[in-house]
Design an enzyme around this catalytic site. Structure first.
Site, PDB file in Angstrom:
ATOM      1  N   GLY A 166       0.850  -1.203   0.000  1.00  0.00           N
ATOM      2  CA  GLY A 166       0.000   0.000   0.000  1.00  0.00           C
ATOM      3  C   GLY A 166       0.882   1.247   0.000  1.00  0.00           C
ATOM      4  O   GLY A 166       0.675   2.187  -0.772  1.00  0.00           O
ATOM      5  N   HIS A 167       1.889   1.238   0.863  1.00  0.00           N
ATOM      6  CA  HIS A 167       2.811   2.385   0.930  1.00  0.00           C
ATOM      7  C   HIS A 167       3.601   2.525  -0.374  1.00  0.00           C
ATOM      8  O   HIS A 167       3.748   3.622  -0.909  1.00  0.00           O
ATOM      9  CB  HIS A 167       3.812   2.215   2.079  1.00  0.00           C
ATOM     10  CG  HIS A 167       3.195   2.161   3.441  1.00  0.00           C
ATOM     11  ND1 HIS A 167       3.119   1.006   4.176  1.00  0.00           N
ATOM     12  CD2 HIS A 167       2.635   3.126   4.214  1.00  0.00           C
ATOM     13  CE1 HIS A 167       2.551   1.249   5.337  1.00  0.00           C
ATOM     14  NE2 HIS A 167       2.235   2.533   5.390  1.00  0.00           N
ATOM     15  N   GLU A 225      -6.107   6.511  -0.046  1.00  0.00           N
ATOM     16  CA  GLU A 225      -7.546   6.558   0.258  1.00  0.00           C
ATOM     17  C   GLU A 225      -7.906   5.590   1.386  1.00  0.00           C
ATOM     18  O   GLU A 225      -8.983   5.669   1.941  1.00  0.00           O
ATOM     19  CB  GLU A 225      -8.344   6.212  -1.008  1.00  0.00           C
ATOM     20  CG  GLU A 225      -8.320   7.329  -2.022  1.00  0.00           C
ATOM     21  CD  GLU A 225      -9.086   7.013  -3.289  1.00  0.00           C
ATOM     22  OE1 GLU A 225      -9.612   5.882  -3.430  1.00  0.00           O
ATOM     23  OE2 GLU A 225      -9.138   7.894  -4.158  1.00  0.00           O
ATOM     24  N   LYS A 226      -7.009   4.673   1.703  1.00  0.00           N
ATOM     25  CA  LYS A 226      -7.242   3.755   2.824  1.00  0.00           C
ATOM     26  C   LYS A 226      -7.612   4.553   4.085  1.00  0.00           C
ATOM     27  O   LYS A 226      -8.468   4.142   4.867  1.00  0.00           O
ATOM     28  CB  LYS A 226      -5.969   2.930   3.049  1.00  0.00           C
ATOM     29  CG  LYS A 226      -5.737   2.377   4.424  1.00  0.00           C
ATOM     30  CD  LYS A 226      -6.597   1.160   4.665  1.00  0.00           C
ATOM     31  CE  LYS A 226      -6.275   0.377   5.906  1.00  0.00           C
ATOM     32  NZ  LYS A 226      -6.012   1.088   7.113  1.00  0.00           N
ATOM     33  N   SER A 250      -0.319  -1.816   8.230  1.00  0.00           N
ATOM     34  CA  SER A 250       0.794  -2.265   9.076  1.00  0.00           C
ATOM     35  C   SER A 250       0.261  -3.077  10.258  1.00  0.00           C
ATOM     36  O   SER A 250       0.921  -3.989  10.748  1.00  0.00           O
ATOM     37  CB  SER A 250       1.573  -1.062   9.594  1.00  0.00           C
ATOM     38  OG  SER A 250       1.982  -0.251   8.509  1.00  0.00           O
TER      39      SER A 250
HETATM   40  P1  AMP Z   1       0.817   5.041   7.591  1.00  0.00           P
HETATM   41  O1  AMP Z   1       2.251   4.594   7.550  1.00  0.00           O
HETATM   42  O2  AMP Z   1      -0.121   3.980   7.997  1.00  0.00           O
HETATM   43  O3  AMP Z   1       0.650   6.356   8.274  1.00  0.00           O
HETATM   44  O4  AMP Z   1       0.430   5.339   6.066  1.00  0.00           O
HETATM   45  C1  AMP Z   1       1.200   6.175   5.248  1.00  0.00           C
HETATM   46  C2  AMP Z   1       0.458   6.435   3.957  1.00  0.00           C
HETATM   47  O5  AMP Z   1       0.202   5.203   3.294  1.00  0.00           O
HETATM   48  C3  AMP Z   1      -0.909   7.099   4.174  1.00  0.00           C
HETATM   49  O6  AMP Z   1      -1.131   8.068   3.153  1.00  0.00           O
HETATM   50  C4  AMP Z   1      -1.852   5.933   4.051  1.00  0.00           C
HETATM   51  O7  AMP Z   1      -3.152   6.307   3.646  1.00  0.00           O
HETATM   52  C5  AMP Z   1      -1.175   5.119   2.975  1.00  0.00           C
HETATM   53  N1  AMP Z   1      -1.625   3.726   3.021  1.00  0.00           N
HETATM   54  C6  AMP Z   1      -1.636   2.891   4.105  1.00  0.00           C
HETATM   55  N2  AMP Z   1      -2.196   1.703   3.764  1.00  0.00           N
HETATM   56  C7  AMP Z   1      -2.549   1.789   2.463  1.00  0.00           C
HETATM   57  C8  AMP Z   1      -3.177   0.895   1.535  1.00  0.00           C
HETATM   58  N3  AMP Z   1      -3.563  -0.322   1.908  1.00  0.00           N
HETATM   59  N4  AMP Z   1      -3.393   1.333   0.283  1.00  0.00           N
HETATM   60  C9  AMP Z   1      -3.020   2.580  -0.111  1.00  0.00           C
HETATM   61  N5  AMP Z   1      -2.418   3.468   0.721  1.00  0.00           N
HETATM   62  C10 AMP Z   1      -2.195   3.080   1.976  1.00  0.00           C
END
Ligand code: AMP
Length: 283
Positions: A36-37, A150-151, A188
């Site tokens: 996703g990231h 968008e998650k 995560s």
């Molecule tokens: P985080 O590390 O969880 O703060 O996420 C960092 C970025 O990755 C944020 O913009 C989240 O929305 C994006 N993100 C996390 N999981 C996904 C996913 N499954 N699909 C797309 N983007 C994601």
């Protein structure tokens, strides 16, 4: 791929790129990366010449009873994944770098109503923490483009609005949610789930898709749908936090005439809090 830790080094690297006329993009992450990231980095490459990703587990995100201490930290693997998808620079600041004077007196970015509903109800500290750290990151990196998944749709809308309200000269670009084969949104926190819990966890997405189907077929009694689908999550073994229908652009509760609908849900599976959403565009 360069890895830097402090702000002056980061700024120098970005300055050199901008001096060459490069368009710089930025992906903010808390590490424990998955595809996703990396999809955000891949998309960033298509809209810019130079991609910066941060890895910073922001303590302000977490209230005392949340999982800051146990949140997965996988720095080496994260860097390898970022290098593989063509990230140019990783910025991994320490907590001291980001909060040299501690948390107490830290200037904060206060949000209007956008941070209060949905995830803000059970995590009232969350969106102020996000707006504050993203502001610091924007000022450190000074990107032309910032990408958000968008998650975390509420976070996307909050950051987009903050950019407009505070006149950041940054274009916000959204990227679609990346999912496991069974539909579970990559996160995560999925690492906390067992294999059988991962199967159950996918039922949130199934419920969201069913709700989307109902709206597409003409259902508009959003309050009633919300109660029904919360019950359904409970029957599937979750403790639901919310299952709501919102206006995709304003996050206000969905109303009968709205054309762009966001259906968003949060639920606990045992101790793990999961969030997901789908969008509906009515004609
Ligand atoms: P985080 O590390 O969880 O703060 O996420 C960092 C970025 O990755 C944020 O913009 C989240 O929305 C994006 N993100 C996390 N999981 C996904 C996913 N499954 N699909 C797309 N983007 C994601």
């Amino acid at each position: 791929m360069k890895i830097v830790h402090n702000v002056p080094e980061l700024r120098e690297q970005v300055r050199q790129q901008k001096a060459k006329g490069k368009r710089v993009s930025f992906v903010s992450t808390m590490g424990a990366l998955h595809t996703g990231h990396t999809s955000l980095v891949t998309k960033a490459r298509t809209v810019s010449d130079y991609v910066v990703a941060s890895i910073f587990l922001n303590p302000l995100h977490f209230s005392e009873n949340e999982d800051y201490d146990t949140y997965p930290r996988t720095f080496e693997k994260d860097c390898a994944m970022l290098a593989e998808v063509g990230c140019d620079l990783v910025w991994a600041p320490s907590v001291e770098e980001m909060y040299p004077f501690g948390f107490e007196g830290q200037a904060r970015v206060k949000l209007a109503a956008l941070g209060a509903p949905y995830c803000g109800k059970s995590r009232p500290h969350l969106f102020e923490a996000i707006a504050t750290v993203v502001t610091k990151e924007f000022n450190a990196v000074q990107p032309d483009v910032a990408l958000f998944g968008e998650k975390d749709f509420q976070q996307l809308v909050v950051c987009r609005r903050m950019v407009e309200d505070l006149l950041f000269p940054i274009e916000v670009v959204a990227a679609p949610t990346v999912r496991e084969e069974n539909g579970l949104a990559k996160s995560s926190r999925n690492q906390y789930l067992t294999a059988s819990e991962k199967e159950t966890a996918a039922k949130i997405y199934q419920a969201l898709l069913e709700a989307k189907g109902e709206v597409e077929r003409g259902a508009r009694d959003y309050d009633h749908l919300s109660v029904r689908f919360e019950k359904r999550l409970r029957a599937d073994g979750f403790v639901p936090d919310y299952f709501e229908f919102a206006n995709m652009d304003t996050l206000a509760p969905a109303r009968t005439g709205d054309k762009r609908i966001l259906i968003l849900a949060a639920a606990y599976l045992n101790k793990v809090r999961l969030i997901d959403n789908v969008t509906v565009e009515l004609t």
